[in-house]
Design an enzyme around this catalytic site. Sequence first.
Site, short mmCIF file in Angstrom:
data_model
loop_
_atom_site.label_atom_id
_atom_site.label_comp_id
_atom_site.label_asym_id
_atom_site.label_seq_id
_atom_site.Cartn_x
_atom_site.Cartn_y
_atom_site.Cartn_z
N SER A 283 -4.93 27.60 43.96
CA SER A 283 -4.36 28.16 42.72
C SER A 283 -2.86 28.31 42.93
O SER A 283 -2.42 28.51 44.07
CB SER A 283 -4.97 29.54 42.44
OG SER A 283 -4.20 30.23 41.47
N LYS B 122 -6.73 31.92 48.22
CA LYS B 122 -6.19 30.64 47.75
C LYS B 122 -5.06 30.13 48.66
O LYS B 122 -4.87 28.92 48.79
CB LYS B 122 -5.70 30.78 46.31
CG LYS B 122 -6.83 31.04 45.31
CD LYS B 122 -7.90 29.95 45.34
CE LYS B 122 -8.92 30.08 44.23
NZ LYS B 122 -9.99 29.06 44.34
N ARG C 78 -19.90 25.45 34.97
CA ARG C 78 -18.95 25.90 33.92
C ARG C 78 -17.53 25.47 34.31
O ARG C 78 -17.26 25.08 35.44
CB ARG C 78 -18.98 27.42 33.81
CG ARG C 78 -20.31 27.97 33.35
CD ARG C 78 -20.25 29.47 33.13
NE ARG C 78 -20.34 30.24 34.37
CZ ARG C 78 -19.41 31.08 34.80
NH1 ARG C 78 -18.31 31.27 34.13
NH2 ARG C 78 -19.59 31.74 35.93
N TYR D 62 -7.71 37.42 45.90
CA TYR D 62 -7.74 36.04 45.38
C TYR D 62 -6.59 35.21 45.95
O TYR D 62 -6.78 34.06 46.38
CB TYR D 62 -7.65 36.12 43.86
CG TYR D 62 -7.79 34.81 43.12
CD1 TYR D 62 -9.03 34.22 42.93
CD2 TYR D 62 -6.66 34.18 42.58
CE1 TYR D 62 -9.15 33.03 42.22
CE2 TYR D 62 -6.77 32.99 41.88
CZ TYR D 62 -8.03 32.42 41.70
OH TYR D 62 -8.15 31.24 41.00
P1 NAP Z 1 -15.39 29.85 36.00
O1 NAP Z 1 -15.32 29.25 34.64
O2 NAP Z 1 -15.54 31.32 36.14
O3 NAP Z 1 -16.58 29.11 36.81
C1 NAP Z 1 -16.84 29.49 38.12
C2 NAP Z 1 -17.89 28.58 38.72
O4 NAP Z 1 -18.12 28.99 40.09
C3 NAP Z 1 -19.24 28.68 38.01
O5 NAP Z 1 -19.85 27.41 38.02
C4 NAP Z 1 -20.02 29.66 38.91
O6 NAP Z 1 -21.42 29.46 38.86
C5 NAP Z 1 -19.49 29.30 40.28
N1 NAP Z 1 -19.65 30.39 41.23
C6 NAP Z 1 -19.08 31.62 41.18
N2 NAP Z 1 -19.49 32.37 42.24
C7 NAP Z 1 -20.31 31.59 42.98
C8 NAP Z 1 -21.06 31.80 44.15
N3 NAP Z 1 -21.02 32.96 44.83
N4 NAP Z 1 -21.82 30.79 44.63
C9 NAP Z 1 -21.87 29.61 43.95
N5 NAP Z 1 -21.19 29.35 42.83
C10 NAP Z 1 -20.43 30.33 42.33
O7 NAP Z 1 -14.09 29.49 36.85
P2 NAP Z 1 -13.02 28.30 36.65
O8 NAP Z 1 -11.88 28.81 35.88
O9 NAP Z 1 -13.70 27.07 36.25
O10 NAP Z 1 -12.49 28.17 38.17
C11 NAP Z 1 -12.96 27.16 39.05
C12 NAP Z 1 -12.07 27.15 40.29
O11 NAP Z 1 -10.72 26.92 39.89
C13 NAP Z 1 -12.07 28.48 41.04
O12 NAP Z 1 -11.98 28.24 42.42
C14 NAP Z 1 -10.80 29.14 40.54
O13 NAP Z 1 -10.31 30.08 41.45
C15 NAP Z 1 -9.90 27.94 40.39
N6 NAP Z 1 -8.76 28.15 39.51
C16 NAP Z 1 -8.96 28.40 38.19
C17 NAP Z 1 -7.85 28.60 37.37
C18 NAP Z 1 -7.96 28.87 35.91
O14 NAP Z 1 -6.93 29.12 35.27
N7 NAP Z 1 -9.15 28.82 35.31
C19 NAP Z 1 -6.57 28.57 37.93
C20 NAP Z 1 -6.42 28.32 39.28
C21 NAP Z 1 -7.53 28.10 40.06
P3 NAP Z 1 -22.34 30.23 37.76
O15 NAP Z 1 -22.03 29.56 36.43
O16 NAP Z 1 -23.74 30.01 38.19
O17 NAP Z 1 -21.91 31.66 37.75
#
Ligand code: NAP
Length: 250
Positions: A144, A161, A17, A157
């Site tokens: 992040s 990060k 995702r 978090y």
């Molecule tokens: P997301 O849509 O919630 O997707 C999270 C992904 O991580 C999913 O594929 C999930 O797998 C996987 N995951 C979660 N827990 C896990 C575990 N214990 N073992 C293996 N896989 C796991 O999050 P996102 O927004 O794409 O974020 C991705 C990264 O970017 C993260 O590190 C987040 O902190 C960072 N980030 C995001 C933002 C933002 O604004 N979105 C900003 C800064 C940083 P499942 O689908 O199987 O649950």
Amino acid sequence: MSEAKSTKRVLVTGSSRGLGRAMALEFGRRGYSVAVHYVRSQASAEEVADRIRGAGGEARVFEGDVADADTCQALVKEVIAEFGGLDVLVNNAGITRDTLALRMREEDWRAVIDTNLSSAFFLAKAALRGMLRQNHGRIINISSVGGLIGNVGQANYVAAKAGIIGLTKVLAREYAARGVTVNAVAPGFIESDMTAGLADELKGRYLEQIPAGRFGRPYEVAEAVVFLASEGAAYINGQTLTIDGGMVMS
Ligand code: NAP
């Protein structure tokens, strides 16, 4: 920058995702063999792999909870067994469990640290051996902007990060002479499941701080990650690149 199709192999953790999915698709488009990884969303991971294969690329799906150190090691081993090696590791999987520090339960602290930070250490450790043997490798850790400037309600978090940035610098120094680069990207507010549930009032407050006047999109992070994985980025090491529409400038 256009780049010739790669024959390299990449593991993107949490690529079922959100940001990871966009990265997996972009690596696939560039010709990488892609290890698509998930912990719960098997159908979504299969869909990502199908899309890559449908466009003529190579992709396999791997499951595993990265909060567990042994699983991290086994995951890298499985990918190497399947693809014959690993050139690029993207430590992307992450979760949030937000609340004020005084209300934060021990289990929420540990779950976020284990999933977002310790996983990056154990996965990198497992991947580095092969990368050193082949004198080439790329590790890209997803941090992040919170890790740079802090954020209310995210002690776990933000600590993870910020830790990712420190880990990136250490690994970058330790293995630079062996052809391995280690960089971080620090996204700002990107549209994904992780941010979809935030209250509109909070989203409005974030928006006011973003000079671009909009939230980011997953592919905008993916493009930077793919560049850091490329040959063209060989002399970039130990850096943290913010991708946030200008929200945090140093
Ligand atoms: P997301 O849509 O919630 O997707 C999270 C992904 O991580 C999913 O594929 C999930 O797998 C996987 N995951 C979660 N827990 C896990 C575990 N214990 N073992 C293996 N896989 C796991 O999050 P996102 O927004 O794409 O974020 C991705 C990264 O970017 C993260 O590190 C987040 O902190 C960072 N980030 C995001 C933002 C933002 O604004 N979105 C900003 C800064 C940083 P499942 O689908 O199987 O649950």
